[in-house]
Design a protein around this motif. Structure first.
Motif, PDB file in Angstrom:
ATOM      1  N   GLU A   1      -9.098   9.791  10.233  1.00  0.00           N
ATOM      2  CA  GLU A   1      -9.831   8.900   9.373  1.00  0.00           C
ATOM      3  C   GLU A   1      -9.191   7.657   9.653  1.00  0.00           C
TER       4      GLU A   1
ATOM      5  N   SER B   1      -0.236   5.393  -0.269  1.00  0.00           N
ATOM      6  CA  SER B   1      -1.273   6.525  -0.712  1.00  0.00           C
ATOM      7  C   SER B   1      -0.691   7.684  -1.449  1.00  0.00           C
TER       8      SER B   1
ATOM      9  N   CYS C   1      -8.361  -4.400  11.892  1.00  0.00           N
ATOM     10  CA  CYS C   1      -9.614  -3.686  11.592  1.00  0.00           C
ATOM     11  C   CYS C   1     -10.888  -4.562  12.240  1.00  0.00           C
TER      12      CYS C   1
ATOM     13  N   ARG D   1      -8.417   4.145   7.797  1.00  0.00           N
ATOM     14  CA  ARG D   1      -8.363   3.593   6.273  1.00  0.00           C
ATOM     15  C   ARG D   1      -7.731   2.003   6.561  1.00  0.00           C
ATOM     16  N   GLU D   2      -8.660   1.323   6.012  1.00  0.00           N
ATOM     17  CA  GLU D   2      -8.411  -0.185   5.760  1.00  0.00           C
ATOM     18  C   GLU D   2      -7.234  -0.384   4.753  1.00  0.00           C
TER      19      GLU D   2
ATOM     20  N   CYS E   1      -5.737  -1.779   9.816  1.00  0.00           N
ATOM     21  CA  CYS E   1      -6.347  -0.496   9.623  1.00  0.00           C
ATOM     22  C   CYS E   1      -5.341   0.671  10.298  1.00  0.00           C
TER      23      CYS E   1
ATOM     24  N   TYR F   1       0.790  -0.927   0.006  1.00  0.00           N
ATOM     25  CA  TYR F   1      -0.135   0.204  -0.094  1.00  0.00           C
ATOM     26  C   TYR F   1       0.724   1.284  -0.052  1.00  0.00           C
TER      27      TYR F   1
ATOM     28  N   LEU G   1      -4.048  10.234   4.112  1.00  0.00           N
ATOM     29  CA  LEU G   1      -5.123  10.130   5.228  1.00  0.00           C
ATOM     30  C   LEU G   1      -5.450  11.603   5.720  1.00  0.00           C
TER      31      LEU G   1
END
Length: 383
Positions: free
Chosen positions: A158, A146, A196, A160-161, A229, A144, A154
């Motif tokens: 927030e 972003s 999560c 985020r998964e 998460c 991952y 982010l």
């Protein structure tokens, strides 16, 4: 008073149990019974017996130094002698975190020795015991980022998964061993990783300044569909690199275990330990054998290494990876000019049991080994 080592060798750490992180110590507000900073030359005793089961062999902690002098901290079983290694190298004036694998002594106590002066925060994220889950190593893989097109940073608070694909680790994994990097934050802040489906914990994994990249190792429990998460208190990008996992052990044949060490220095480019007596040049790939001389070297498949960068020529990053393969698109340690940086990472062994490192800028590198993952003959090898 000198406490002599009365403990036997630590038993293998077999099964890891992840939890939603729990805060054990915060000297800023008397959590854990201490409400003053830990002074230079002083040792804090942390009792973990009421927070872990009786069969727990070791614990995973996120330790953060706040408002510190530029110095380092050593974590060890209180009944044992203090090793000549470091677990956390703190930068002056800013919060500095690191993952610590700690072995409680027979009294279920862990000691933290301070070479500087700092408030300390310690969060518990899991423990090793004789349960059903076992470790599996992989070559580092970015899952991952972003910053990539189509994604966004982010937002403050927030959740985020991040799904770890089953092509990277097994679909039934209980925890992921990751390197978590915060980048390009709009202001100083912190980020937390957790399973999560759980409430956002009062804990942190990585603390960062505005605009910088800062990485930290973590062993994060996974929710449904192999999801972890992340949440931050400010706008920041997040990068997740996976280096291993924990999953239910196979039903046939022996399986891998984690064998802890009290801390053993294997590389120090400042004095020629484990390699040349000179800094790592920008772009230079340097290799070392982190298990040389250990009784379990022949069965070793991966290692837990604490990497320290010091005297860096500029802002940059270090990548550690199994020798014999291409340099992966991951970062193990991020640093800036004039400050020591630390990160505990799990690295799979490559050709001839060696680990390779490469830096984007010139820097001195120090490496301490804290655990060896072993897979005895007959163990199933899964990729």
């Amino acid at each position: 008073m000198c406490i002599r080592d009365s403990a036997s060798a630590a038993p293998p750490m077999e099964s890891y149990t992840p939890i939603n992180p729990v805060r054990l110590v915060d000297t800023r507000n008397n959590i854990g019974g201490v409400n003053v900073p830990l002074d230079r030359g002083c040792t804090m005793i942390v009792s973990v017996g009421s927070d872990i089961p009786a069969n727990a062999q070791a614990v995973a902690l996120s330790m953060t130094a706040v408002n510190s002098e530029a110095d380092f901290f050593t974590v060890y079983p209180c009944a044992s002698g203090r090793p000549e290694t470091s677990n956390l190298n703190a930068r002056a004036g800013f919060a500095t975190p690191n993952l610590v694998v700690a072995i409680p002594d027979v009294n279920r106590q862990i000691c933290v020795y301070s070479h500087g002066r700092s408030d300390l925060i310690i969060d518990l994220s899991g423990w090793w015991s004789d349960g059903p889950n076992r470790f599996g190593s992989i070559a580092p893989k970015r899952v991952y980022d972003s910053r990539q097109p189509g994604f966004t940073a982010l937002a403050p608070l927030e959740v985020r998964e991040v799904q770890v694909p089953s092509s990277v680790i097994p679909a039934n994994s209980t925890a992921a061993v990751v390197n978590l990097t915060a980048a390009n934050a709009v202001q100083p802040g912190f980020m937390t990783a957790f399973p999560c489906g759980r409430a956002v914990p009062d804990a942190s994994n990585v603390n960062f300044l505005a605009g910088e990249a800062r990485a930290v190792g973590a062993i994060v429990g996974l929710g449904l569909d192999n999801k972890l998460c992340v949440v931050a208190d400010t706008t920041v990008h997040v990068i997740v690199d996976v280096t291993g996992f924990y999953a239910v052990a196979p039903t046939w044949g022996p399986s891998a275990v984690v064998e802890p060490t009290a801390g053993r220095r294997v590389v120090d480019s400042r004095n020629g330990i484990g390699g040349p007596l000179q800094p790592l040049a920008a772009g230079e790939i340097r290799s070392f054998d982190p298990v040389a001389g250990l009784a379990n070297a022949a069965d070793a498949t991966a290692v837990m290494l604490n990497f320290v960068s010091t005297d860096a020529a500029g802002a940059g990053f270090l990548t550690a990876f199994p020798c014999g393969g291409a340099v992966p698109n991951v970062s193990t340690l991020n640093y800036v000019t004039g400050e020591a940086a630390t990160n505990l990472a799990t690295i799979e062994l490559g050709a001839d049991r060696r680990v390779c490192v490469v830096s984007s800028v010139q820097t001195n590198v120090i490496v301490d080994v804290f655990a060896v993952m072993t897979a005895p003959p007959g163990s199933p090898v899964e990729r």
